[in-house]
Scaffold this active site. Structure first.
Site, short mmCIF file in Angstrom:
data_model
loop_
_atom_site.label_atom_id
_atom_site.label_comp_id
_atom_site.label_asym_id
_atom_site.label_seq_id
_atom_site.Cartn_x
_atom_site.Cartn_y
_atom_site.Cartn_z
N ARG A 61 0.51 -1.09 0.02
CA ARG A 61 0.11 0.23 -0.19
C ARG A 61 0.60 1.36 0.01
O ARG A 61 1.26 1.50 0.99
CB ARG A 61 -0.80 0.05 1.48
CG ARG A 61 -2.25 -0.80 1.39
CD ARG A 61 -3.12 -0.66 2.70
NE ARG A 61 -3.82 -1.41 1.91
CZ ARG A 61 -5.26 -1.43 3.17
NH1 ARG A 61 -5.16 -0.78 4.07
NH2 ARG A 61 -5.80 -2.67 3.30
N ASP A 63 1.58 5.63 -0.37
CA ASP A 63 1.05 6.07 0.71
C ASP A 63 0.72 7.74 -0.15
O ASP A 63 0.99 7.37 -2.02
CB ASP A 63 2.26 7.26 1.67
CG ASP A 63 1.83 5.85 2.94
OD1 ASP A 63 1.30 5.54 3.02
OD2 ASP A 63 3.22 6.41 3.64
N ARG A 212 10.88 6.28 3.82
CA ARG A 212 11.31 8.13 3.59
C ARG A 212 12.33 8.30 5.05
O ARG A 212 12.65 9.02 4.82
CB ARG A 212 10.41 8.49 3.49
CG ARG A 212 9.61 8.35 2.06
CD ARG A 212 7.86 8.26 2.47
NE ARG A 212 7.77 9.91 2.62
CZ ARG A 212 5.95 10.50 3.17
NH1 ARG A 212 5.41 9.54 3.03
NH2 ARG A 212 5.80 11.33 2.65
#
Length: 285
Positions: A61, A63, A212
């Protein structure tokens, strides 16, 4: 937990890509934002003239704002519907979907396949430039500008200390009941033509914001704000560090998802559902 396909249905694998700029992530949301899952499910329902929405399961999934070049999903469709539409379904989806999302292949999945739980690794790329003039305008939606010169050797030295099986709680946004133990298989930087630094980040799975956050920590090493040892010390501390910056999503792309041989899919499907613990630590498997 059983993942058997319901009688009368067939499991279809979708290979797809998308530009994440105008999507609020992959997963459907109650508030009505545009999502990749929502767009594909709506298009599938329309082109097959179905009254029902057939739900997609995805390998990873992504973002809001994150891109994908090699995303994988699956959907269980009635056998009759698949037989009727399979020859023209790919072209019809191309005509229905917006240009920032494409389905490239639709294939009947082998027994035991689950796009999420059968995967053995996901590979992401994060792209940054330290060019003092900024980002090439044609690449601005896919490359982060870092306004400091970056020492790639220092970044790679720091990255080496993070590879392996660890609890990445310090680099993940906590989710109730979810483990943060992951096996980071590869983390390295290369300088590409045009001055773009590209991080390859490969793991069996990722927790929320993990890539990230790792990139943010390594950029701080690369620009001299933190020593080479710092990212590993943050990892060992096991708690979120306010100095770890979660970099912007547009530099991140899911490049590829890996699966085992067909005969190992079902076993991997079951294994991936187990709650993980590190060797020697307390907790259930």
């Amino acid at each position: 937990m059983s993942d058997d396909v319901q009688a009368g249905f067939v499991r279809i694998r979708l290979d797809l890509s998308y530009d994440g700029k105008d999507f609020s992530g992959w997963a459907k949301q109650a508030r009505g934002q545009r999502t990749v899952q929502g767009d594909i499910e709506d298009a599938l329902r329309t082109v097959t003239r179905s009254k029902e929405t057939y739900e997609l399961t995805v390998a990873g999934r992504t973002d809001s704002g994150v891109h994908a070049r090699g995303q994988v999903a699956h959907v269980d469709l009635p056998v009759e519907l698949w037989a009727e539409h399979q020859d023209k379904l790919l072209r019809r989806l191309a005509g229905r979907l917006s240009h920032d999302v494409r389905v490239w292949k639709l294939t009947e999945a082998p027994s035991g396949f689950n796009a999420r739980f059968s995967a053995i690794w996901r590979r992401y790329a994060y792209r940054v430039t330290d060019n003092p003039g900024g980002v090439d305008p044609l690449l601005r939606g896919h490359v982060l500008w870092h306004d400091w010169s970056l020492d790639m050797d220092a970044m790679n030295a720091a990255a080496e200390r993070l590879v392996g099986e660890h609890d990445f709680a310090a680099y993940c946004k906590k989710r109730e009941g979810a483990t943060t133990i992951r096996t980071l298989q590869e983390l390295r930087w290369e300088r590409r033509p045009g001055g773009i630094l590209e991080a390859t980040v490969k793991a069996d799975a990722f927790c929320h914001n993990m890539v990230r956050s790792l990139v943010g920590a390594l950029l701080f090493v690369g620009d001299g704000h933190r020593p080479v040892e710092w990212p590993a010390k943050v990892l060992a501390a096991g708690v979120r560090d306010s100095a770890v910056h979660v970099v912007r999503p547009h530099g991140l792309t899911l490049e590829e998802v890996g699966y085992p041989a067909d005969e190992l899919l079902a076993a991997r499907n079951l294994e991936a559902r187990n709650r993980r613990s590190l060797p020697g630590s307390a907790g259930c498997c």
